[in-house]
Design an enzyme around this catalytic site. Sequence first.
Site, PDB file in Angstrom:
ATOM      1  N   THR A 144       8.378 -14.079 -11.209  1.00  0.00           N
ATOM      2  CA  THR A 144       9.015 -13.425 -12.350  1.00  0.00           C
ATOM      3  C   THR A 144       9.566 -12.048 -11.999  1.00  0.00           C
ATOM      4  O   THR A 144      10.735 -11.745 -12.239  1.00  0.00           O
ATOM      5  CB  THR A 144       8.032 -13.296 -13.527  1.00  0.00           C
ATOM      6  OG1 THR A 144       7.603 -14.598 -13.923  1.00  0.00           O
ATOM      7  CG2 THR A 144       8.697 -12.608 -14.713  1.00  0.00           C
ATOM      8  N   LYS A 146       0.805  -1.227   0.000  1.00  0.00           N
ATOM      9  CA  LYS A 146       0.000   0.000   0.000  1.00  0.00           C
ATOM     10  C   LYS A 146       0.837   1.275   0.000  1.00  0.00           C
ATOM     11  O   LYS A 146       1.452   1.588  -0.993  1.00  0.00           O
ATOM     12  CB  LYS A 146      -1.000  -0.045   1.157  1.00  0.00           C
ATOM     13  CG  LYS A 146      -2.081  -1.117   0.962  1.00  0.00           C
ATOM     14  CD  LYS A 146      -3.200  -0.982   1.930  1.00  0.00           C
ATOM     15  CE  LYS A 146      -4.262  -2.064   1.747  1.00  0.00           C
ATOM     16  NZ  LYS A 146      -5.116  -1.852   0.568  1.00  0.00           N
TER      17      LYS A 146
END
Length: 500
Positions: free
Chosen positions: A381, A357
């Site tokens: 990834t 956040k």
Amino acid sequence: MASMLLSRQLTCCLQQNSRLLLFGHRYISQAAAKIDVDFDYDGPLMKTEVPGPRSRELMKQLSGIQNADAVHFFCNYEESRGNYLVDVDGNRMLDLYSQISSIPIGYSHPSLIKLLQQPQNLSTFINRPALGILPPENFAERLKESLLSVAPKGLSQVMTMACGSCSNENAFKAIFLWYRNKERGHNNVTKEELESCMINQPPGCPDYAMLSFMGGFHGRTLGCLATTHSKAIHKLDIPSLDWPIAPFPRLKYPLEDFVKENQQEEARCLEEVEDLIVKYRKKKKIVAGIIVEPIQSEGGDNHASDDFFRKLRDIARKHGCAFLVDEVQTGGGCTGKFWAHEHWGLDDPADVVSFSKKMMTGGFFYKEEFRPNAPYRIFNTWLGDPSKNLLLAEVIKVIKKEDLLNNATHAGKALLTGLLDLQARYPHLISRVRGRGTFCSFDTPNDATRNKLIKIARNKGVVLGGCGDRSIRFRPTLIFKDHHAHLFLNIFSDILANFK
């Protein structure tokens, strides 16, 4: 130049006050002069109901592609500035929800715009690398400038992720790896472990668990859902794990009137934590870690005392469990300290702290003993995004330069004081006012009243959020000032006075 800027800002403040008087708002307290945020608007400006016609048209378009039932309205982020969110119908609203608590220093902050305009930063935004195998040359340096510059006490390691759910999901994995290595000692991995893990069986897949709390929210991925207990709609129809769930204290307010009762409630919950650890051990299921939020956010802004958390940390140590503090919503300064768990005064730091956040990126800090002992064990990834670390470093500079942690404390005091005043005047609509810094909330009588108040406030130019089954929560940016608090309180006082 400076005097002209000050004059313009004071004029804006006077115009704001005049507008409030014209619309008959009852004052809680005098608004403070706006003298330090040049890119903020001077107040809400409403042109249509929300959602307006353009938003409704776009909702219809999106609904043809995906389920868009959760969409409130569509936004014009190019026009949104500071603490104000502008929608596609031209409505300008004071945003006290800030994208579910994720905007740190307001919309379109000049420092972040300048950062993106610098040619040397273009590559970082254009070329997103697979960080686990091909990081950029300056990656370690950037981590030191950003995340490690605000690392919680005692945590020297960090792993970046894309969001809060994957931060907790991978924090769980790190804890399980740590616990198994602790059990295994110096022995090598056996052939049986390698073969059995491929078919989801022990000993390769040990029967470990994370202990969580009723009312907690830690994400929507499969492992996180097993520790999430805030709303049924999050969990319905999804297979889950047999992991222990302890009760979280339900404090009575005002706190000073219920000291003994609240101490007994916290003691009851702590006793249940220990009982569950022992009970699950007898079932041959080991509690490897305990996860807890400093303030249960999605579950209803549920607080506990600093002493409760210190004792919970002691229980984790006593039983050999990792202690994971989920700071996804509370981290980044909104409680007046950069990390909400700093308020606890722990002698022994948390083992793992997850974040997202306001931190611009996801991830988790951890003690060195939780470091994976082989490559690809904690991996995906992207493993975050270097451009977010770059933005975070600039956000941290602004926080320090503008003393925004102290600002959260002062603005939060103004907000909380005003809410307590409203509670005294409208006890049939507001109860259990609570908060730390600007991380404030109150209860309404029921879900229907809560939702109606949020809708009315939105059409009056204020964006609020709900949590739990009947709470309204406040999640403003770090540049939310006293005068923003007073502006909101004036508007909301009028709403409550006319509520039917």
